[in-house]
Design an enzyme around this catalytic site. Structure first.
Site, PDB file in Angstrom:
ATOM      1  N   ASP A   1      -9.600   4.704  -3.130  1.00 48.81           N
ATOM      2  CA  ASP A   1      -8.454   5.207  -3.873  1.00 48.81           C
ATOM      3  C   ASP A   1      -8.957   5.822  -5.176  1.00 48.81           C
ATOM      4  OD1 ASP A   1      -8.960   3.074  -5.636  1.00 48.81           O
ATOM      5  OD2 ASP A   1      -6.836   2.628  -5.900  1.00 48.81           O
TER       6      ASP A   1
ATOM      7  N   GLU B   1       0.820  -1.206   0.000  1.00 45.38           N
ATOM      8  CA  GLU B   1       0.000   0.000   0.000  1.00 45.38           C
ATOM      9  C   GLU B   1       0.858   1.262   0.000  1.00 45.38           C
ATOM     10  OE1 GLU B   1      -3.024   0.577  -0.569  1.00 45.38           O
ATOM     11  OE2 GLU B   1      -3.657  -1.502  -0.682  1.00 45.38           O
TER      12      GLU B   1
ATOM     13  N   TYR C   1      -6.922   6.323   4.137  1.00 38.99           N
ATOM     14  CA  TYR C   1      -6.961   5.323   3.070  1.00 38.99           C
ATOM     15  C   TYR C   1      -6.158   4.077   3.447  1.00 38.99           C
ATOM     16  CZ  TYR C   1      -5.633   2.557  -0.838  1.00 38.99           C
ATOM     17  OH  TYR C   1      -5.384   1.459  -1.618  1.00 38.99           O
TER      18      TYR C   1
END
Length: 315
Positions: free
Chosen positions: A161, A60, A143
């Site tokens: 996203d 990520e 996020y």
């Protein structure tokens, strides 16, 4: 950005409406998108069960504003060297910057190192599954916390996203592109579209992200391959052109970012302090070069030493 093919320690949801409430908002989208994902999801290393939560977290960080093709080799090398957060935490932060290579936005490497240190000190070296604990880690925003909780642990969170935002903008709101920055309205919509069942919600998060990455792309979208083309508000409206603020483009050549990258490349390749003269050779404009170097020092990416020497940070 990452998105596993299945939540950890569970099997894929059965083909059919299992876990999907037919009366819930977005229920007509869930099953076709999840079924499409079952058939078309890419086999990526951070989606495999052996990647674990740390592998998901590393991916990520790396995938933010960086394409999968560039991330893959660095990711593999990173996990081979630092298979657990404690392994990274035991190294100097400069080693994280060195291993980051040319992925760009190298402050992400420092943030990932800081998160590894905090995980080691606060959580016994295990990436926490709780969203609030993830959010409390340095360098972790909304996020990333939602993505790790959802993709690594199968938790129910809205994971927004750029790809997901674009899918929702087109399929639900009927516009070509989402706003430049995530809005409260987008977050509300994403929460409303989440399936109630936790495992299905995690699967939906992964599937809608993959749909945006492979089919509902920013340019040259392939609606003929889209499992929800028949319901897509933007397609049904005739694909109206974007009429909002101009979309932000990214330039690189000639920018301070490029100069910073060249300076860091010299320091990454060196295993001893580097003299100012070696850095001066990488860029012709002394004012821009000095500004870029000062920025790297201010960001903690470069450590100045006496006698005009520089190195990657040790602390």
């Amino acid at each position: 950005m990452t998105a596993p093919t299945k939540p950890p320690h569970s099997s894929s949801p059965a083909r059919g409406p299992v876990g999907v409430d037919a009366e819930a908002p977005g229920a007509d989208l869930h099953a076709p998108v999840i079924h499409w994902f079952d058939d078309h999801a890419r086999d990526l290393p951070w989606r495999r069960p052996e990647a674990g939560a740390w592998g998901v977290m590393v991916s990520e960080f790396m995938l933010q504003q960086t394409p999968v093709s560039r991330v893959l080799p660095v990711y593999e090398q990173w996990l081979a060297r630092w298979p657990r957060p404690a392994d990274l935490a035991a190294e100097a932060p400069g080693e994280a910057v060195r291993a980051w290579g040319r992925l760009g936005y190298p402050r992400r490497a420092l943030r990932l190192h800081g998160a590894a240190v905090a995980i080691t000190e606060r959580h016994g070296g295990d990436v926490p599954s709780d969203h609030a604990q993830l959010l409390a880690l340095p360098g972790i925003g909304e996020y990333t916390a939602a993505a790790v909780a959802s993709f690594a642990y199968g938790r129910r969170h809205a994971v927004l996203d750029t790809n997901v935002r674009r899918v929702f903008a087109r399929a639900v709101r009927g516009v070509q592109y989402p706003p430049n920055a995530t809005t409260a309205a987008e977050r509300k919509l994403a929460r409303a579209l989440l399936p109630e069942d936790e495992a299905t919600a995690a699967r939906w998060a992964a599937a809608s992200m993959e749909l945006g990455a492979l089919v509902c792309t920013a340019r040259n979208e392939t609606c003929v391959r889209c499992p929800i083309a028949a319901q897509c508000a933007w397609r049904l409206a005739g694909k109206p052109e974007h009429d909002g603020p101009p979309r932000r483009g990214q330039t690189y050549a000639g920018t301070d970012r490029q100069v910073r990258g060249k300076l860091l490349a010299v320091l990454r390749d060196a295993h001893a302090p580097v003299p100012q003269a070696a850095l001066d050779r990488v860029w012709h404009d002394p004012v821009q070069r000095a500004r870029a170097l000062d920025g790297l020092v201010a960001d903690g990416l470069v450590e100045p030493l006496p006698n005009g020497l520089y190195r990657l940070p040790l602390t």
